[in-house]
Design a protein around this motif. Structure first.
Motif, PDB file in Angstrom:
ATOM      1  N   GLY A 437      50.138  43.047  45.911  1.00 46.95           N
ATOM      2  CA  GLY A 437      49.153  44.108  46.115  1.00 46.95           C
ATOM      3  C   GLY A 437      47.744  43.651  45.821  1.00 46.95           C
ATOM      4  O   GLY A 437      46.790  44.057  46.502  1.00 46.95           O
ATOM      5  N   GLY A 438      47.579  42.814  44.784  1.00 51.47           N
ATOM      6  CA  GLY A 438      46.247  42.307  44.472  1.00 51.47           C
ATOM      7  C   GLY A 438      45.686  41.464  45.599  1.00 51.47           C
ATOM      8  O   GLY A 438      44.503  41.562  45.940  1.00 51.47           O
ATOM      9  N   ILE A 439      46.558  40.633  46.204  1.00 52.37           N
ATOM     10  CA  ILE A 439      46.103  39.806  47.329  1.00 52.37           C
ATOM     11  C   ILE A 439      45.716  40.684  48.521  1.00 52.37           C
ATOM     12  O   ILE A 439      44.648  40.507  49.124  1.00 52.37           O
ATOM     13  N   VAL A 440      46.579  41.649  48.832  1.00 49.75           N
ATOM     14  CA  VAL A 440      46.303  42.521  49.985  1.00 49.75           C
ATOM     15  C   VAL A 440      45.045  43.352  49.747  1.00 49.75           C
ATOM     16  O   VAL A 440      44.152  43.446  50.611  1.00 49.75           O
ATOM     17  N   LEU A 441      44.950  43.960  48.544  1.00 48.29           N
ATOM     18  CA  LEU A 441      43.773  44.781  48.259  1.00 48.29           C
ATOM     19  C   LEU A 441      42.508  43.937  48.191  1.00 48.29           C
ATOM     20  O   LEU A 441      41.441  44.365  48.641  1.00 48.29           O
ATOM     21  N   GLY A 442      42.612  42.734  47.606  1.00 46.71           N
ATOM     22  CA  GLY A 442      41.438  41.876  47.523  1.00 46.71           C
ATOM     23  C   GLY A 442      40.939  41.472  48.893  1.00 46.71           C
ATOM     24  O   GLY A 442      39.743  41.581  49.199  1.00 46.71           O
ATOM     25  N   LEU A 443      41.875  40.999  49.738  1.00 45.33           N
ATOM     26  CA  LEU A 443      41.477  40.612  51.090  1.00 45.33           C
ATOM     27  C   LEU A 443      40.974  41.811  51.883  1.00 45.33           C
ATOM     28  O   LEU A 443      39.987  41.717  52.631  1.00 45.33           O
TER      29      LEU A 443
END
Length: 746
Positions: A437-443
């Protein structure tokens, strides 16, 4: 002047190359990645916040235990007596099963469970959910929030799950909910059955009074008339009605048939057609015989005419016989027609009489029906009410017996046991979810910020939004003095940038319009985008390729070319145009090998008037004759309109856009202004792109390979300039020897 070339239609390559859409999709993905990479700190911040937040929540959460009990909903309740229950509990469809699930989920079940709890169990249930003020929450609410019903597909089995920090309470509550659901259905069936018995008794008393009233009315009607003779008369009339109806049908059919024959005879007679063609006329014996006789005599007459003349006795005799036969045939046809009409008249009379008799008999039948209606109504009313009364009495007895027998509509298969391992928090799952989720939200955040940012920063922005093709990418120059930066192609301080200008040079050479253009204008949208940097280094690139090149500083507002080449203040082309100073006196020669510079010189009071003067146009014409390339550094198009006055005098223009600075709307406006002059715009140079983004654009692997190639020995890029070259130009270091101009080499 070279005629302007239209910008290629973006839809064109898609029609010519089936793989164009795939390449376009790859470009879009790369552009999206560049947009995200540019804002990597946004992505990293959101990623860290997400991961840390989930980690803190996971490790500080209270462990939750989950207990489950399995309940089977019975398709049919156990039947001791074969009687129907008042409350139907049979499961015959998915809707019935879903109804039972909703009953199991109802608040009424949870309230009954809460009422069965002991004080100690109630305390253990509510303690983990006490508020900071110490107030205990409602037990029913806790049960509602923490229980879940999970039906198993394609079965009549469901699982009751209860979650609680106390594993013992979790198992206890799950078992109580299942037990209370079974007890609730049993109580509901008994209560509804008793209510139904009381209601049926009241209705049976009312029905008994109604039966007595109808029986008395029926008896009174029997005394007023002789019902037996009425029934017999009704039977006789019905039989006669059937016979007359059959006879009327037969006479009507005969009448229709006779009417059709007579109508055909009339139609053929009026039309003058031969009645012998009608089958029912030709089939009569007399007519048939005469037809055969006439046919035979006609055949004989035809044979005699072939053998004898017209006055031969046999021929005359045969002719007379034929005429007599035809006369008799006409008479027979008239007789046949009369007989058809007589049959029609008889059939019509018979049909009229039959329908008249049928109508009279129907009237008699209606009179008898009116007399029997009241009797039939009373008799039917009595039988119906009596049957209803008997059904009520039987139902009262069945319900009274069945309500006293206890049956269950469900049963517990597996009871809940005290769980040993908590189901929440799931540490590995939460941490994995936090990472993903952090990767998806960050991107996503970085990409969203990039979308909100309305600045030109990708090839997509240049070619689709601005509407021009991209000529080249110029990487960002590290800390360097402005003159060194303006001559970076000559001094070779940054080989990647030198290669970028060589790539720009190659791109201009492969295009017909730019390959043959002598006077090239360089402009931008805003001040400080690097148009002078691009103009000077492009001019140096042409010069290093052996072409006689001159760069003219046309920015009368903020001249920059003289300082870029470390030229001392002196005369310039403004003095040439206003004071008639010879052109040779204002040209700074051999600033670099094959490169001359025409500075501004004196400041102009009215730039627009000077740029529109004939002297300025004549100067550009003369420079075009002397040099292979004339590079014009002009003011920004978005700041002043000087460029629009110079454009008609050049062969083409290069539009410089600084990476991630100019807004798309401003770039589109300037692009429209450039195209409106009908002067060829070769394309856009995207300037000042960071090295990391440039490497990402070309591909990280390609970027490393290029860097290694530049650093290898024996490359064809120019070596870094010496002190002598930076002071006097490369021609001084080589003894003033330079390559021949392009015109001479040709």
């Amino acid at each position: 002047m070279i005629p302007p070339a239209e910008f290629p239609n973006p839809a064109g390559p898609a029609d010519a190359d089936p793989g164009y859409s795939e390449l376009e999709e790859n470009d879009f993905r790369r552009n999206a990645w560049l947009m995200v990479l540019e804002r990597k700190w946004y992505a990293l911040t959101v990623f860290l916040v997400t991961v840390l937040g989930v980690a803190v929540y996971t490790f500080l959460s209270t462990p939750i235990y989950e207990a489950a009990v399995t309940v089977q909903v019975l398709k049919h309740s156990a039947q001791v007596l074969r009687v129907a229950d008042v409350v139907e509990n049979s499961i015959t469809s998915d809707s019935d099963f879903n109804t039972q699930i909703k009953v199991l989920e109802s608040v009424a079940i949870l309230q009954s469970v809460a009422n069965r709890l002991t004080p100690e169990e109630l305390k253990q249930l509510t303690d983990p959910y006490k508020s900071r003020s110490g107030d205990a929450p409602n037990a029913t609410g806790i049960l509602y929030e923490n229980r879940r019903i999970r039906p198993q597909r394609f079965t009549l089995i469901t699982t009751v799950v209860f979650s609680h920090p106390n594993p013992k309470i979790a198992a206890r509550m799950a078992n109580l909910i299942a037990a209370e659901y079974i007890a609730y259905n049993s109580r509901l069936r008994i209560e509804e059955s008793m209510k139904a018995v009381d209601d049926l008794k009241d209705r049976a008393d009312q029905q008994r009074k109604r039966v007595d009233e109808v029986a008395n009315s029926l008896q009174a009607f029997r005394q007023r008339g002789n019902l037996i003779s009425l029934v017999q008369s009704k039977d006789i009339v019905t039989e006669k009605l059937k016979a007359l109806n059959l006879m009327a049908t037969e006479t009507n059919a005969k009448f229709k048939e006779a009417q059709i024959r007579w109508n055909m005879v009339e139609e053929w007679t009026k039309a003058g057609r031969d009645l012998t063609e009608l089958p029912f006329i030709a089939s009569q014996t007399k007519v048939n015989q005469l037809l055969l006789q006439v046919t035979s005599q006609k055949l004989t007459l035809a044979q005699l005419r072939e053998r004898y003349k017209a006055k031969h006795p046999k021929l005359i005799e045969t002719t007379n016989s034929l005429a007599q036969a035809e006369l008799e045939l006409r008479g027979a046809l008239a007789t046949a027609a009369s007989s058809i009409r007589a049959e029609y008249e008889d059939a019509r009379a018979n049909d009229t009489e039959a329908h008249k008799a049928l109508a009279e008999q129907e009237a008699k039948s209606l009179e008898l029906d009116k007399s029997a209606v009241e009797y039939d109504n009373l008799d039917r009313d009595f039988r119906i009410n009596n049957q209803l009364l008997e059904a009520m009495i039987g139902r009262i007895r069945e319900t009274s017996v069945s309500s006293s027998i206890e049956t269950d509509s469900a049963r517990i298969i597996d009871r809940a046991f005290e769980p040993a391992v908590p189901v929440s928090p799931r540490i590995m799952f939460n941490l994995t979810l936090a990472l993903v989720g952090g990767i998806v939200l960050g991107l996503g955040t970085a990409y969203l910020v990039a979308l909100i940012d309305d600045r030109v920063k990708t090839i997509f922005d240049v070619e689709r939004l601005v509407g021009m093709r991209l000529l080249g990418l110029i990487p960002k120059v590290e800390q360097m003095d402005q003159p060194d930066k303006a001559q970076i192609v000559a001094n070779g301080a940054d080989r990647v940038i030198v290669e970028a200008f060589l790539s720009l040079y190659s791109t201009l050479r492969i295009d017909y319009a730019s390959r043959n253009a002598k006077r090239i204008l360089v402009t931008s949208t805003l001040p400080g985008e690097g148009k002078s940097f691009v103009a000077t280094n492009l001019a140096l690139t042409y010069a290093l390729q052996g072409q006689r090149t001159v760069i003219v500083d046309c920015d009368l507002r903020k001249p920059n070319i003289a300082r870029s080449f470390r030229l001392r203040p002196g005369k310039g082309w403004v003095d040439h145009c206003t004071r008639a100073i010879p052109l040779d006196d204002v040209i700074a020669r051999n600033v670099q090998s094959n490169l001359d510079v025409v500075p501004v010189g004196d400041r102009a009071k009215n730039p627009i008037q000077l740029l529109n003067s004939g002297e300025f146009e004549s100067m550009l014409t003369e420079l075009g004759k002397r040099y292979d390339r004339v590079i014009l550094d002009t003011p920004p198009l978005g700041a002043v309109s000087d460029v629009l006055n110079i454009l008609p005098l050049v062969d083409g223009a290069i539009y410089v856009i600084q990476f991630n600075r100019v807004k798309r709307a401003a770039a589109r406006r300037c692009a429209r202004r450039l195209r409106s002059t009908n002067v060829t715009v070769f394309g856009v140079v995207l300037n000042d792109m960071s090295a990391g983004l440039a490497g990402a654009y070309y591909g990280e692997q390609d970027s490393k390979m290029l860097k290694g190639y530049y650093e290898s020995k024996g490359g064809d890029l120019p070596a870094p300039a010496t002190k002598l070259e930076r002071a006097n130009g490369p021609s001084a270091a080589r003894g003033g020897r330079g390559e021949a101009p392009l015109a001479q080499r040709r």
